[in-house]
Design a protein around this motif. Structure first.
Motif: not given
Length: 114
Positions: A1-4, A21-22, A94-95, A106-107
Motif C-alpha cells: 500500500q505504501v510506495q516511495l 524529493s521523495c 534512498y528514501c 528506488q534510489g
C-alpha cells in the motif's frame, strides 16, 4: 500500500547544491518517520538524515551543517536539501519509512565531481 518515489539526483560540481524529493503514496505520511539513506560504491549503507512526525530532525555527523531534511505533509513529500556537496557525498540516495515493515524508494544517483 505504501510506495516511495525519489527524484532530484544528478551530477554536480564540488561546492554545489541539490534538492532531493521523495513522494509517498497513501494517507499515512503525516504519521511516520521519514529517513534518507545513502550507499556509496564499496561502502555500507549510511543513515543520512531523519525527520519525525513531530518535525524533529537528526543527521549523520558527516552531513551536519550542510544538509537539511524537511517535510510537507500536504504534499506527502520529504525533501533533502544538500549544500556544499563534496565528492565523498557521491552515492545512491534512498528514501525510507517503516509502516509495519520497511519501505524503500528506488534510489536516485548523486554524483559530485571535483
Amino acid at each position: 500500500q505504501v510506495q516511495l518515489r525519489e527524484s532530484g539526483g544528478g551530477l554536480v560540481q564540488a561546492g554545489g547544491s541539490l534538492r532531493l524529493s521523495c513522494v509517498v503514496s497513501g494517507s499515512i505520511f503525516s504519521l511516520v518517520t521519514m529517513v534518507w539513506y545513502r550507499q556509496a560504491p564499496g561502502k555500507q549503507r549510511e543513515l543520512v538524515a531523519r525527520i519525525f512526525s513531530s518535525g524533529s530532525t537528526n543527521y549523520a555527523d558527516s552531513v551536519k551543517d550542510r544538509f537539511a531534511i524537511s517535510r510537507d505533509n500536504a504534499k506527502n513529500t520529504v525533501y533533502l536539501q544538500m549544500n556544499s556537496l563534496q565528492p565523498e557525498d557521491t552515492a545512491v540516495y534512498y528514501c525510507n519509512c517503516r509502516y509495519g515493515r520497511e519501505y524503500w524508494g528506488q534510489g536516485t544517483q548523486v554524483t559530485v565531481s571535483s
